[in-house]
Design a protein around this motif. Structure first.
Motif, PDB file in Angstrom:
ATOM      1  N   VAL A 166     -27.030 -27.663  -1.497  1.00 43.38           N
ATOM      2  CA  VAL A 166     -28.113 -28.429  -0.431  1.00 43.38           C
ATOM      3  C   VAL A 166     -28.945 -29.428  -0.967  1.00 43.38           C
ATOM      4  O   VAL A 166     -29.309 -29.208  -2.251  1.00 43.38           O
ATOM      5  CB  VAL A 166     -29.127 -27.142  -0.002  1.00 43.38           C
ATOM      6  CG1 VAL A 166     -30.317 -27.865   0.955  1.00 43.38           C
ATOM      7  CG2 VAL A 166     -28.326 -25.988   0.752  1.00 43.38           C
ATOM      8  N   GLY A 167     -28.896 -30.519  -0.338  1.00 45.02           N
ATOM      9  CA  GLY A 167     -29.656 -31.480  -0.848  1.00 45.02           C
ATOM     10  C   GLY A 167     -30.870 -31.829   0.331  1.00 45.02           C
ATOM     11  O   GLY A 167     -30.499 -32.041   1.447  1.00 45.02           O
ATOM     12  N   ILE A 168     -32.037 -32.175  -0.309  1.00 43.70           N
ATOM     13  CA  ILE A 168     -33.314 -32.270   0.781  1.00 43.70           C
ATOM     14  C   ILE A 168     -33.647 -33.674   0.128  1.00 43.70           C
ATOM     15  O   ILE A 168     -34.317 -33.777  -0.885  1.00 43.70           O
ATOM     16  CB  ILE A 168     -34.228 -31.264   0.765  1.00 43.70           C
ATOM     17  CG1 ILE A 168     -33.536 -29.709   1.007  1.00 43.70           C
ATOM     18  CG2 ILE A 168     -35.412 -31.579   1.861  1.00 43.70           C
ATOM     19  CD1 ILE A 168     -34.741 -28.495   1.125  1.00 43.70           C
ATOM     20  N   ILE A 169     -33.727 -34.836   1.277  1.00 40.99           N
ATOM     21  CA  ILE A 169     -33.998 -36.192   0.767  1.00 40.99           C
ATOM     22  C   ILE A 169     -35.275 -36.536   1.557  1.00 40.99           C
ATOM     23  O   ILE A 169     -35.823 -35.866   2.273  1.00 40.99           O
ATOM     24  CB  ILE A 169     -33.047 -37.139   0.902  1.00 40.99           C
ATOM     25  CG1 ILE A 169     -32.797 -37.314   2.492  1.00 40.99           C
ATOM     26  CG2 ILE A 169     -31.748 -36.781   0.230  1.00 40.99           C
ATOM     27  CD1 ILE A 169     -32.128 -38.491   3.104  1.00 40.99           C
ATOM     28  N   SER A 170     -36.061 -37.530   0.875  1.00 43.21           N
ATOM     29  CA  SER A 170     -37.282 -38.249   1.555  1.00 43.21           C
ATOM     30  C   SER A 170     -38.209 -37.197   1.654  1.00 43.21           C
ATOM     31  O   SER A 170     -38.797 -37.116   2.580  1.00 43.21           O
ATOM     32  CB  SER A 170     -36.867 -38.889   2.526  1.00 43.21           C
ATOM     33  OG  SER A 170     -35.792 -39.883   2.525  1.00 43.21           O
TER      34      SER A 170
ATOM     35  N   TYR B 102     -40.499 -27.617  -0.999  1.00 42.20           N
ATOM     36  CA  TYR B 102     -39.043 -28.017  -0.611  1.00 42.20           C
ATOM     37  C   TYR B 102     -38.028 -27.746  -1.568  1.00 42.20           C
ATOM     38  O   TYR B 102     -36.839 -27.163  -1.028  1.00 42.20           O
ATOM     39  CB  TYR B 102     -38.757 -29.340   0.142  1.00 42.20           C
ATOM     40  CG  TYR B 102     -39.448 -29.645   1.460  1.00 42.20           C
ATOM     41  CD1 TYR B 102     -38.613 -29.280   2.381  1.00 42.20           C
ATOM     42  CD2 TYR B 102     -40.837 -30.128   1.565  1.00 42.20           C
ATOM     43  CE1 TYR B 102     -39.247 -29.217   3.815  1.00 42.20           C
ATOM     44  CE2 TYR B 102     -41.182 -30.125   2.919  1.00 42.20           C
ATOM     45  CZ  TYR B 102     -40.399 -29.655   3.756  1.00 42.20           C
ATOM     46  OH  TYR B 102     -41.146 -29.668   5.264  1.00 42.20           O
ATOM     47  N   ALA B 103     -38.403 -27.490  -2.742  1.00 41.12           N
ATOM     48  CA  ALA B 103     -37.260 -26.786  -3.733  1.00 41.12           C
ATOM     49  C   ALA B 103     -37.047 -25.525  -3.388  1.00 41.12           C
ATOM     50  O   ALA B 103     -36.040 -24.945  -3.411  1.00 41.12           O
ATOM     51  CB  ALA B 103     -37.783 -27.084  -5.095  1.00 41.12           C
ATOM     52  N   ARG B 104     -38.053 -24.916  -2.913  1.00 40.00           N
ATOM     53  CA  ARG B 104     -37.862 -23.202  -2.501  1.00 40.00           C
ATOM     54  C   ARG B 104     -37.120 -23.262  -1.249  1.00 40.00           C
ATOM     55  O   ARG B 104     -36.024 -22.327  -1.045  1.00 40.00           O
ATOM     56  CB  ARG B 104     -39.420 -22.843  -2.269  1.00 40.00           C
ATOM     57  CG  ARG B 104     -39.279 -21.248  -1.800  1.00 40.00           C
ATOM     58  CD  ARG B 104     -40.777 -20.744  -1.461  1.00 40.00           C
ATOM     59  NE  ARG B 104     -41.866 -20.713  -2.559  1.00 40.00           N
ATOM     60  CZ  ARG B 104     -42.884 -21.491  -2.768  1.00 40.00           C
ATOM     61  NH1 ARG B 104     -43.233 -22.172  -1.876  1.00 40.00           N
ATOM     62  NH2 ARG B 104     -43.353 -21.228  -3.816  1.00 40.00           N
ATOM     63  N   ALA B 105     -37.184 -24.077  -0.362  1.00 39.58           N
ATOM     64  CA  ALA B 105     -36.459 -24.228   0.822  1.00 39.58           C
ATOM     65  C   ALA B 105     -34.836 -24.328   0.546  1.00 39.58           C
ATOM     66  O   ALA B 105     -34.021 -23.638   0.900  1.00 39.58           O
ATOM     67  CB  ALA B 105     -36.960 -25.327   1.759  1.00 39.58           C
ATOM     68  N   ALA B 106     -34.759 -25.404  -0.449  1.00 38.32           N
ATOM     69  CA  ALA B 106     -33.438 -25.605  -0.673  1.00 38.32           C
ATOM     70  C   ALA B 106     -32.630 -24.701  -1.185  1.00 38.32           C
ATOM     71  O   ALA B 106     -31.569 -24.134  -1.227  1.00 38.32           O
ATOM     72  CB  ALA B 106     -33.518 -26.740  -1.900  1.00 38.32           C
TER      73      ALA B 106
ATOM     74  N   TYR C 202     -39.299 -21.395   5.607  1.00 37.16           N
ATOM     75  CA  TYR C 202     -38.552 -21.821   4.219  1.00 37.16           C
ATOM     76  C   TYR C 202     -39.342 -22.238   3.080  1.00 37.16           C
ATOM     77  O   TYR C 202     -38.900 -22.072   1.895  1.00 37.16           O
ATOM     78  CB  TYR C 202     -37.362 -22.760   4.300  1.00 37.16           C
ATOM     79  CG  TYR C 202     -36.400 -22.017   5.314  1.00 37.16           C
ATOM     80  CD1 TYR C 202     -35.289 -21.249   4.589  1.00 37.16           C
ATOM     81  CD2 TYR C 202     -35.878 -22.248   6.288  1.00 37.16           C
ATOM     82  CE1 TYR C 202     -34.429 -20.363   5.161  1.00 37.16           C
ATOM     83  CE2 TYR C 202     -34.935 -21.526   7.219  1.00 37.16           C
ATOM     84  CZ  TYR C 202     -33.986 -20.692   6.549  1.00 37.16           C
ATOM     85  OH  TYR C 202     -33.026 -20.103   7.236  1.00 37.16           O
ATOM     86  N   LEU C 203     -40.549 -22.618   3.582  1.00 37.13           N
ATOM     87  CA  LEU C 203     -41.131 -23.269   2.551  1.00 37.13           C
ATOM     88  C   LEU C 203     -42.349 -22.405   1.893  1.00 37.13           C
ATOM     89  O   LEU C 203     -42.851 -22.707   0.734  1.00 37.13           O
ATOM     90  CB  LEU C 203     -42.246 -24.556   3.099  1.00 37.13           C
ATOM     91  CG  LEU C 203     -41.484 -25.354   3.854  1.00 37.13           C
ATOM     92  CD1 LEU C 203     -42.476 -26.768   4.392  1.00 37.13           C
ATOM     93  CD2 LEU C 203     -40.432 -26.236   2.830  1.00 37.13           C
TER      94      LEU C 203
END
Lengths: 328, 328
Positions: free
Chosen positions: B116-120, B289-293, B314-315
């Protein structure tokens, strides 16, 4: 094809949903259901039919999402699980203490029928809850503050109306500026109930009623007024109609917290609403979450959800690429 | 077991992530990766090792989420897709115009590797984007305003530093109060660039430099300053260090819109941030957001996502029932 919206309950909230559907070109109002005589209702939207509430299940193939516009005290605890047997549903259930049991009831019904139910949608619970969650996740070392107002509290207005000798009343909840400023400073103050809000009451007394007694009854009413600095104004019925006909509301969700290795930096996150019409804004949030319910159901999801469980993109009529391009 | 966080790039942002991990008991810092000499870095966290950036792939089984703390201009466009081959990744890519291509590159790498990648992720893009989306969905008939500041703009400070005769500089972006008030009134004003923000520059000139010429160069610099009312102050190096060492920032996202059958009611939604430390706040958002990933990956999801695609729950470190009970 437009998302076909049904409305159950045609009071201020139901009318608000009708207006919100008009503002969302990807939705259409399919039908309104009421416990009153359907013939007695006149809708704003031309060509839409009104049915008796008990006829709703028969329309299950004509409606994508049923928006429940009843009250939280007695209507929604029964209606939302009932309707989730036949429809995707969205409600604005706002009795905070009873949300867990309401969630479970809607979850069971929605899972059994393969529908999506989204509960407690509006601004508090709703947009305020989202902002509490985001701010808590981002600033785990911090403190939350919620202020309401300036706005009309229906519950407090009703409490005054039940006093002997009161013909009508309107109560405003007002956040105290100095408390807001203290919170915004990042100093994480401890604030008592009295330090956060004042209450202002506009009361129409019956002819010959004892105004002093009414005032004393208000000021000492436990839970509602006793813990607040409360002001009572007696006005005429004409003044009430002329100056206090609107249903404005709003408020503030503020979290301040620290970051840094030794908590050396302070941050303040503030979200606020200033609403001309409390029910129309709530209805607008309901409409956006109806879109989410429709899409989640199309993806094969089912069960009960709150605003916490729904990715923001589901609320928008734009697709992912357009959202990233224009709003990210 | 705690979520094992890796940091690639140990500047202000990387240090901020290190501090954010300390504030989240369900996370632990597993390793830091740098393009500098690893031996030259001294971490705040005891017992955590520093490795060369090129050794990151070898550590893929020891890290749950790699947080990329490089710059958007040249680092992240390459690093984020690269690292997504081995890790779940989160970055703060903030070149708005290039987000679509960055999304596609990370999506391809992350889908191929099952990550999973979360950007911006950050505050703009990030928390501000979320608030734009929510407000747009709720008030489709309305207008958006974003104001930045008061805060330090690194890009504008750098632009001044590149001028001949300038030794150091700090630039503050300042929203104009009267513009904010006009927006808050719900009147949906049209505002020019000049009407929204002013720019204030604190400049340390080289000994003997032509201050008038530096001032003129700043005031007429296209894009950066020419369209703004800009003030230039010449100060000493000591004053710059003493009075302008912090990296505060913040801003406002405001949407006003209408509801009602004939657009008769106005509403104003406002979100604001007041940040002592821009990088530490951004880092705090990255950690959430790392937790969400991590969780999304555990659920078997893969590919690139933005903040729009991630349900708020998820956060948070709390589970669904606790969130509904305490924050809804």
């Amino acid at each position: 094809m437009a998302i076909r919206i049904g409305i159950l309950g045609y009071g201020n909230l139901g009318k608000g949903v009708e207006c919100a559907v008009r503002h969302n070109p990807d939705m259409e109002l399919a039908a309104v259901f009421t416990r009153r005589d359907p013939a007695s209702l006149e809708l704003l939207t031309e060509g839409v039919k009104v049915y008796a509430a008990e006829d709703a299940p028969a329309k299950k193939d004509e409606i994508d999402v049923m928006i429940l516009c009843g009250g939280s005290a007695t209507d929604l605890p029964k209606q939302t699980p009932d309707m989730a047997k036949y429809f995707n549903v969205v409600d604005s259930f706002d009795t905070h203490a009873r949300i867990p049991e309401h969630f479970d009831a809607v979850d069971e019904a929605a899972k059994n029928s393969g529908h999506v139910g989204i509960i407690s949608v509006g601004w508090d619970p709703g947009m305020f809850s989202l902002n509490r969650l985001y701010a808590n996740a981002v600033l785990p070392g911090g403190k939350d503050y919620t202020f309401w107002g300036k706005g009309v509290s229906q519950g407090h207005s009703d409490a005054i109306r039940r006093i002997e000798g009161v013909k009508d009343a309107r109560q405003y909840t007002i956040p105290i500026d100095s408390a807001l400023e203290a919170v915004r400073s990042g100093s994480n103050p401890e604030l008592s109930i009295r330090q956060k809000h004042t209450r202002e009451c506009f009361v129409v007394a019956e002819k010959g009623a004892d105004q002093d007694k009414i005032r004393e009854t208000i000021l000492h009413m436990p839970n509602y007024f006793a813990d607040y600095d409360t002001t009572v104004h007696f006005i005429s019925e004409e003044e009430l109609r002329r100056d206090h006909a609107g249903i404005p509301h709003g408020g503030f969700v503020i979290r301040s917290g620290k970051t840094g290795w030794e908590d050396e930096h302070s941050h303040v996150i503030e979200y606020s609403l200033k609403l001309d019409s409390n029910p129309e804004f709530t209805s607008s949030v309901l409409a956006a979450y109806a879109r989410a319910a429709y899409r989640l159901h199309q993806e094969g999801q089912s069960g009960c959800k709150s605003v916490f469980d729904i990715a923001p993109a589901y609320l928008s009529a734009l697709d992912g690429a357009a959202l990233r391009k224009h709003l990210l």
